[in-house]
Scaffold this active site. Structure first.
Site, PDB file in Angstrom:
ATOM      1  N   GLU A 181       0.819  -1.209   0.000  1.00  0.00           N
ATOM      2  CA  GLU A 181       0.000   0.000   0.000  1.00  0.00           C
ATOM      3  C   GLU A 181       0.854   1.259   0.000  1.00  0.00           C
ATOM      4  O   GLU A 181       0.527   2.254  -0.640  1.00  0.00           O
ATOM      5  CB  GLU A 181      -0.968   0.002   1.183  1.00  0.00           C
ATOM      6  CG  GLU A 181      -2.034  -1.102   1.116  1.00  0.00           C
ATOM      7  CD  GLU A 181      -2.953  -0.993  -0.093  1.00  0.00           C
ATOM      8  OE1 GLU A 181      -2.933   0.033  -0.793  1.00  0.00           O
ATOM      9  OE2 GLU A 181      -3.704  -1.946  -0.349  1.00  0.00           O
ATOM     10  N   ASP A 217     -10.466   5.087  -2.461  1.00  0.00           N
ATOM     11  CA  ASP A 217      -9.315   5.612  -3.179  1.00  0.00           C
ATOM     12  C   ASP A 217      -9.814   6.331  -4.429  1.00  0.00           C
ATOM     13  O   ASP A 217     -11.021   6.477  -4.630  1.00  0.00           O
ATOM     14  CB  ASP A 217      -8.339   4.480  -3.533  1.00  0.00           C
ATOM     15  CG  ASP A 217      -8.834   3.665  -4.713  1.00  0.00           C
ATOM     16  OD1 ASP A 217     -10.070   3.565  -4.878  1.00  0.00           O
ATOM     17  OD2 ASP A 217      -8.014   3.138  -5.463  1.00  0.00           O
ATOM     18  N   TYR A 277      -6.724   6.442   3.604  1.00  0.00           N
ATOM     19  CA  TYR A 277      -6.816   5.315   2.683  1.00  0.00           C
ATOM     20  C   TYR A 277      -6.028   4.102   3.180  1.00  0.00           C
ATOM     21  O   TYR A 277      -6.570   2.996   3.295  1.00  0.00           O
ATOM     22  CB  TYR A 277      -6.334   5.685   1.269  1.00  0.00           C
ATOM     23  CG  TYR A 277      -6.094   4.436   0.461  1.00  0.00           C
ATOM     24  CD1 TYR A 277      -7.165   3.714  -0.048  1.00  0.00           C
ATOM     25  CD2 TYR A 277      -4.807   3.914   0.314  1.00  0.00           C
ATOM     26  CE1 TYR A 277      -6.971   2.519  -0.723  1.00  0.00           C
ATOM     27  CE2 TYR A 277      -4.601   2.723  -0.361  1.00  0.00           C
ATOM     28  CZ  TYR A 277      -5.678   2.032  -0.874  1.00  0.00           C
ATOM     29  OH  TYR A 277      -5.481   0.853  -1.506  1.00  0.00           O
TER      30      TYR A 277
END
Length: 287
Positions: free
Chosen positions: A35, A136, A118
């Site tokens: 991520e 997102d 996020y």
DNA sequence: AAGCCGTGGTA
DNA sequence: TTACCAAGGCT
């Protein structure tokens, strides 16, 4: 489940890509690293770096044990090298505060360096299977079109989270698939420039399509400043030099990278302030 | 809270 | 070629 969630989940289960972070047994740390790397960097560029990273540092404590400059060097050309610094900091914080285990709680996650709205949710959902809305840029675009009937998403707002929450299936597993499926749909079909509505699994449900594809009229997110000639480009050139160097990089070497001295000075000052470079008696080095 | 922060792919 | 775009976050 809503018709939208049913369609998205069916489509994702049948055609979703086989990506490293979707493999069974992929660790929470792996999810966290992926991520970080995926923040503003595309999937294809991330994958090789992610695999090398996890082979070298299979757990947070492994990364925490090396100097931050090692993370910055391994980050290579993924861009936004502050992310490498923050990922290293996060590894240290996880080691100190959570005994080396990536936390599952959103508040704990968001307290780590480089992790925001996020990423905290993505880790809680994709690594731990918790039920939260994950929003997102892909998700926001799909909702803007399919639900609100607009051509594009407005700039990010708190509203986005409740929009996604309202669509989220009640079941944990379905919610997780839906979060991933909405991102996948936005990444592959409902793309920014030329959406492939012909092959869209939710075309029948799409409010934008039903409205006749009206043009976007809302507020635009400001366009990025031109990269060529920018301070960002100069910082990038200096970082490339620091990564490649074995010893210190001298002022004389830096001076060869760019002609505008004022810009060069701004870039160096910025990198020092950001902790991406350290000044020594013999020149500049990674931290 | 608007502006800043890399790099590469794509049309 | 230029401009847009990319699984954001920080100050």
């Amino acid at each position: 489940m809503s018709p939208l969630a049913t369609a998205v989940n069916d489509w994702f289960r049948s055609t979703g890509r086989d990506l490293p972070w979707r493999r069974p047994g992929f660790t929470a740390w792996g999810t966290l690293v992926s991520e970080f790397m995926l923040q503003q960097t595309s999937v294809n560029r991330v994958i090789p770096h992610l695999e090398a990273w996890l082979e070298r540092w299979p757990a947070p404590a492994d990364l925490a044990a090396v100097p931050p400059g090692e993370a910055v060097r391994a980050w290579a050309t993924l861009g936004y090298p502050r992310r490498a610094l923050w990922l290293h900091q996060a590894a240290v914080q996880i080691t100190e505060r959570h005994d080396g285990t990536v936390p599952a709680d959103i508040a704990d996650l968001i307290a780590l360096s480089g992790i925001g709205d996020y990423t905290s949710r993505a880790v809680a959902v994709f690594a731990y299977g918790e039920r939260h809305p994950v929003v997102d840029t892909n998700t926001r675009r799909v909702i803007a079109r399919a639900v609100h009937g607009r051509a594009d998403a407005a700039p990010p707002a708190k509203r986005d989270l409740s929009d996604m929450d309202a669509l989220l299936p009640a079941d944990d597993v379905e919610a997780r698939v839906f979060n991933a499926g909405m991102m996948e749909l936005g990444a592959l079909v409902c793309v920014a420039r030329t959406p492939r509505c012909d092959s869209c699994p939710v075309a029948d449900l799409c409010a934008w399509r039903a409205a006749g594809y009206p043009e976007y009229d809302g507020p635009r997110t400001p366009v990025q400043k031109k990269f060529a000639g920018s301070d960002r480009q100069v910082r990038g050139l200096i970082m490339r030099e620091l990564r490649a160097a074995h010893g210190a990089v001298t002022d004389a070497e830096i001076a060869t990278l760019w002609t505008d001295e004022a810009q060069l000075a701004r870039a160096i000052a910025g990198l020092l302030a950001d902790g991406l470079a350290v000044s020594t008696a013999s020149g500049y080095v990674l931290p």
